[in-house]
Design a protein around this motif. Structure first.
Motif, PDB file in Angstrom:
ATOM      1  N   THR A 333      21.550  33.869  61.767  1.00 21.07           N
ATOM      2  CA  THR A 333      22.565  33.276  62.624  1.00 21.07           C
ATOM      3  C   THR A 333      22.121  31.879  63.017  1.00 21.07           C
ATOM      4  O   THR A 333      21.018  31.701  63.520  1.00 21.07           O
ATOM      5  N   LEU A 334      22.973  30.878  62.765  1.00 20.16           N
ATOM      6  CA  LEU A 334      22.671  29.487  63.102  1.00 20.16           C
ATOM      7  C   LEU A 334      23.664  28.991  64.148  1.00 20.16           C
ATOM      8  O   LEU A 334      24.840  29.362  64.118  1.00 20.16           O
ATOM      9  N   PRO A 335      23.226  28.127  65.065  1.00 26.32           N
ATOM     10  CA  PRO A 335      24.161  27.594  66.062  1.00 26.32           C
ATOM     11  C   PRO A 335      25.179  26.658  65.436  1.00 26.32           C
ATOM     12  O   PRO A 335      24.859  25.893  64.516  1.00 26.32           O
ATOM     13  N   ASP A 336      26.396  26.710  65.919  1.00 23.88           N
ATOM     14  CA  ASP A 336      27.469  25.802  65.506  1.00 23.88           C
ATOM     15  C   ASP A 336      27.875  25.002  66.741  1.00 23.88           C
ATOM     16  O   ASP A 336      28.531  25.524  67.645  1.00 23.88           O
ATOM     17  N   ASN A 337      27.476  23.746  66.775  1.00 22.38           N
ATOM     18  CA  ASN A 337      27.680  22.918  67.966  1.00 22.38           C
ATOM     19  C   ASN A 337      28.980  22.124  67.937  1.00 22.38           C
ATOM     20  O   ASN A 337      29.207  21.283  68.804  1.00 22.38           O
ATOM     21  N   ARG A 338      29.804  22.371  66.961  1.00 23.92           N
ATOM     22  CA  ARG A 338      31.098  21.697  66.908  1.00 23.92           C
ATOM     23  C   ARG A 338      32.109  22.471  67.759  1.00 23.92           C
ATOM     24  O   ARG A 338      31.887  23.628  68.100  1.00 23.92           O
ATOM     25  N   PRO A 339      33.241  21.821  68.112  1.00 20.53           N
ATOM     26  CA  PRO A 339      34.315  22.620  68.720  1.00 20.53           C
ATOM     27  C   PRO A 339      34.624  23.816  67.835  1.00 20.53           C
ATOM     28  O   PRO A 339      34.638  23.705  66.599  1.00 20.53           O
ATOM     29  N   SER A 340      34.881  24.964  68.451  1.00 17.39           N
ATOM     30  CA  SER A 340      34.921  26.207  67.689  1.00 17.39           C
ATOM     31  C   SER A 340      36.192  26.439  66.880  1.00 17.39           C
ATOM     32  O   SER A 340      36.339  27.470  66.248  1.00 17.39           O
ATOM     33  N   GLY A 597      31.103  30.675  67.769  1.00 14.93           N
ATOM     34  CA  GLY A 597      30.212  29.580  68.134  1.00 14.93           C
ATOM     35  C   GLY A 597      28.920  29.576  67.351  1.00 14.93           C
ATOM     36  O   GLY A 597      27.923  28.975  67.775  1.00 14.93           O
ATOM     37  N   GLN A 598      28.918  30.237  66.193  1.00 14.86           N
ATOM     38  CA  GLN A 598      27.711  30.282  65.365  1.00 14.86           C
ATOM     39  C   GLN A 598      28.096  30.508  63.905  1.00 14.86           C
ATOM     40  O   GLN A 598      29.196  30.949  63.596  1.00 14.86           O
ATOM     41  N   TYR A 599      27.168  30.171  63.038  1.00 13.63           N
ATOM     42  CA  TYR A 599      27.332  30.445  61.613  1.00 13.63           C
ATOM     43  C   TYR A 599      26.621  31.753  61.294  1.00 13.63           C
ATOM     44  O   TYR A 599      25.436  31.921  61.612  1.00 13.63           O
ATOM     45  N   LEU A 600      27.318  32.662  60.645  1.00 10.95           N
ATOM     46  CA  LEU A 600      26.707  33.895  60.162  1.00 10.95           C
ATOM     47  C   LEU A 600      26.469  33.723  58.670  1.00 10.95           C
ATOM     48  O   LEU A 600      27.421  33.679  57.888  1.00 10.95           O
ATOM     49  N   ILE A 601      25.212  33.600  58.265  1.00 12.81           N
ATOM     50  CA  ILE A 601      24.926  33.297  56.858  1.00 12.81           C
ATOM     51  C   ILE A 601      23.991  34.349  56.261  1.00 12.81           C
ATOM     52  O   ILE A 601      23.179  34.969  56.957  1.00 12.81           O
ATOM     53  N   ALA A 602      24.141  34.522  54.956  1.00 11.38           N
ATOM     54  CA  ALA A 602      23.234  35.355  54.170  1.00 11.38           C
ATOM     55  C   ALA A 602      22.937  34.603  52.885  1.00 11.38           C
ATOM     56  O   ALA A 602      23.835  33.982  52.305  1.00 11.38           O
ATOM     57  N   TYR A 603      21.686  34.649  52.448  1.00 15.53           N
ATOM     58  CA  TYR A 603      21.317  33.879  51.262  1.00 15.53           C
ATOM     59  C   TYR A 603      20.126  34.538  50.573  1.00 15.53           C
ATOM     60  O   TYR A 603      19.285  35.187  51.210  1.00 15.53           O
ATOM     61  N   TRP A 604      20.070  34.361  49.274  1.00 17.44           N
ATOM     62  CA  TRP A 604      18.921  34.821  48.511  1.00 17.44           C
ATOM     63  C   TRP A 604      17.746  33.902  48.816  1.00 17.44           C
ATOM     64  O   TRP A 604      17.896  32.678  48.876  1.00 17.44           O
TER      65      TRP A 604
END
Length: 640
Positions: A333-340, A597-604
């Protein structure tokens, strides 16, 4: 006056003969005229606008990076180059059939921005700054009535043809004449664009336009090849890879399935400060899938490497597969600081049944976010109530200060509650799917609006017309949200339905505004301005394919938009946006959805990344392939 003759004592002067005095008078006249000319020139210099020359431009305030900066702070300038980054292709539909993103025809592939550079490039740790890319420097007066871009002579298109000022002039004109209709709205404050010499282009802006962000707008336009489009029709959808000005070219394409972009080995600008540590991959691939289930299965098998998750139920329950348990796939989970973002169900105000705001409010009341969040979203979301959610531009409480001063100008055109009540927010509802208090309030609103319940339990107006509301989408993944909402609407006598159409039909219906209610999300700018005309402005309401989904036409909204665009500084801009937000929310033009308000990411786990995530971006554009990690996973049989 003649200087003293050194042959005479100090304090005395020689007496000139008559012809000498005549020459003195003539000389004095010439000197007096020269003095007047010098004075006039000085006054002209005092009144002439100061010309600013810079390596970049910011809408508000100073640039973070100096003229001699070597790279952005959030990149690794020594990042290894090579390898392939792959994503799931997403967009308005689950497919694509065009490589032309500038027109209404066709469904463009994702990633086409990789093909095109602009005069300036933005930074991801400033809200509104841009630095030289094709342009080496910019010149503009303090009033920003025009801007000149001094272009780099070494810049070339992907076919090796030099990029010139004529290409910039062509790009502006062809987008205006043949691009999708929204360009006419976006570019309307540009009066003319002219090539001053092969590498100097000037944009002159309309005299009475608000010019705060116009130089940045000009610098962000895609630079397209005039010579290429002399034989290729710009206004047609195509799958032929175009000539571009960017770092990447189309390497391969399978319509509707996959598209691959790879670096142009002859790209001229790889070592520019704005490009150092950016786009470190040799290739980008976008894989398309028929539905979300197929896409998720492909992620689990390694068919693509990076995924942003938009479905909370999957995030909460489905991330327990072998590759993740073995550590091959990372979940983060990464923060997303832009307007949502403005995500919601948008009413089509072009239809008579939605003209009454009481009808719209009643329909909105039947969406029970609290039940939806608990039952379907695993409590991962928050309710959206603002068009600038999770930002300083979100209206809260009663209007005060500059925001109140702005609204006072329109007091006689606004409902009194704008000034006496807190900014509108959807009421918090109970844990049951159908909240009884919301049902009573919605029913009362519909009764007041003249929609009465008949013997069959459905609502009709005085003319006997049924109150029908159809939700339309091409993606069935939201059925689990919409169907309970439809059931609630039917409980209060609305003939509601949920219809799924194919991607092509959805695209056409959206462009033609052929819908009752559709879902949509817009990522709002950190420095709102010109784009507001297309989102909420009257001029965009009837423009085919515009982002003004609701067809809003309101003179107060239009005036507030222009005040936002003209704001002289960030605090004033934020206050004016709050005023606009407050007015839009009171109008009930949508049913607000939810945000995280956050990025939910998954990656190899094959990537390296900088130590710092940029404040206003997800950051994967600055990652790179870590060869040791890649080789390890491959040796373990993780990757094909």
């Amino acid at each position: 006056m003649q200087a003293p003759d050194r042959r005479h004592p100090a304090g005395t002067c020689a007496v000139a003969p008559p012809e000498g005095r005549r020459l003195i008078r003539m000389a004095s006249g010439l000197l007096f005229g020269a003095a007047l000319a010098i004075t006039a020139h000085a006054r002209a210099e005092e009144t002439a606008p100061k010309i600013i020359t810079s390596h970049g431009i910011s809408t508000f305030g100073d640039l973070k990076y100096p003229a001699d900066f070597e790279h952005f702070d959030y990149v690794n300038p020594d990042a290894p180059q090579g390898g392939t980054m792959s994503f799931r292709g997403v967009g308005a539909s689950q497919t694509f059939d065009s490589l032309n993103p500038y027109i209404l025809k066709g469904e463009p592939a994702q990633g086409l921005g990789l093909l095109t550079d602009s005069l300036l490039a933005g930074s991801a740790d400033e809200p509104d700054s841009a630095y030289g890319l094709i342009a080496e420097s910019v010149e503009y007066p303090e009033d920003k009535s025009w801007v000149i871009f001094n272009m780099r002579p070494e810049a070339t298109f992907s076919d090796g043809v030099p990029i010139t000022a004529e290409d910039v002039v062509f790009s502006y004109q062809v987008l205006l004449d043949k691009g999708e209709p929204s360009y006419k709205i976006t570019l309307r404050d540009i009066e003319k664009v002219e090539a001053l010499d092969p590498h100097k282009v000037k944009f002159t802006f309309v005299a009475d336009a608000a010019k705060r962000e116009l130089p940045g707008l000009a610098g962000a336009l895609p630079v397209l090849p005039k010579h290429y489009y002399e034989t290729v029709p710009f206004g047609e959808s195509t799958l032929t890879p175009p000539v571009g000005s960017g770092q990447y070219v189309v390497a391969s394409v399978q319509p509707g399935r996959t598209i691959k972009y790879c670096k142009n080995p002859d790209y001229w600008g790889a070592k520019l400060p704005v490009n150092v540590g950016v786009n470190n991959f040799d290739c980008f691939v976008y894989e398309y899938f028929a539905d979300n289930t197929a896409a998720f299965e492909a992620l689990k098998s390694g068919s693509y490497l990076f995924h942003q998750e938009f479905f909370s139920s999957l995030w909460a329950t489905a991330y327990d597969f072998p590759a993740l348990r073995k550590g091959w796939v990372k979940q983060e989970t990464l923060p997303d600081n832009r307007p949502s973002g403005t995500q919601g169900f948008w009413f089509n105000l072009r239809r008579a049944k939605f003209q009454d705001p009481r009808v719209r409010e009643a329909i909105a009341l039947m969406f029970n976010f609290e039940w939806t969040n608990a039952t379907l979203f695993h409590e991962l979301y928050k309710r959206t109530d603002s068009f600038w959610e999770n930002s300083p531009m979100q209206a809260e409480g009663l209007p005060q200060g500059e925001e109140l001063a702005v609204l006072e100008q329109f007091r006689d055109q606004l409902p009194p509650e704008i000034f006496t009540e807190v900014a509108y927010a959807p009421p918090v509802q109970g844990a049951q799917q159908l909240d009884r208090s919301a049902l009573r309030r919605a029913s009362a609103l519909l009764d007041e609006a003249g929609w009465k319940v008949g013997a069959d339990g459905l609502r009709r107006d005085a003319r006997g017309e049924l109150l029908r509301v159809e939700f339309v989408d091409d993606n069935p993944s939201l059925d689990r949200v919409v169907n309970p909402y439809v059931a609630n609407l039917r409980r209060i006598g609305i003939d509601a339905s949920n219809r799924t159409v194919d991607a092509a039909q959805m695209q056409q219906r959206q462009k033609d505004f052929d819908f009752d209610v559709i879902g949509g999300r817009f990522a709002m700018s950190l420095s709102p301005g010109l784009e507001l005309r297309e989102l909420f402005g009257s001029s965009a309401a009837d423009a085919p394919g515009s982002a003004n989904y609701g067809g809003l036409k309101d003179p107060v909204v239009d005036a507030l938009i222009e005040q936002v665009i003209a704001a002289p500084d960030r605090p004033t801009m934020e206050a004016r946006v709050r005023a606009l937000d407050r007015v839009l929310r009171a109008k009930q033009i949508w049913v607000p959805n939810w945000y995280s308000g956050q990025y939910l990411i998954a990656y190899w786990d094959v990537f390296g990344r900088p130590d710092v995530q940029p404040e206003y971006a997800r950051g994967d554009a600055y990652w790179w392939i870590d060869q040791a990690k890649y080789d390890k996973l491959k040796s373990e049989g993780a990757l094909r």
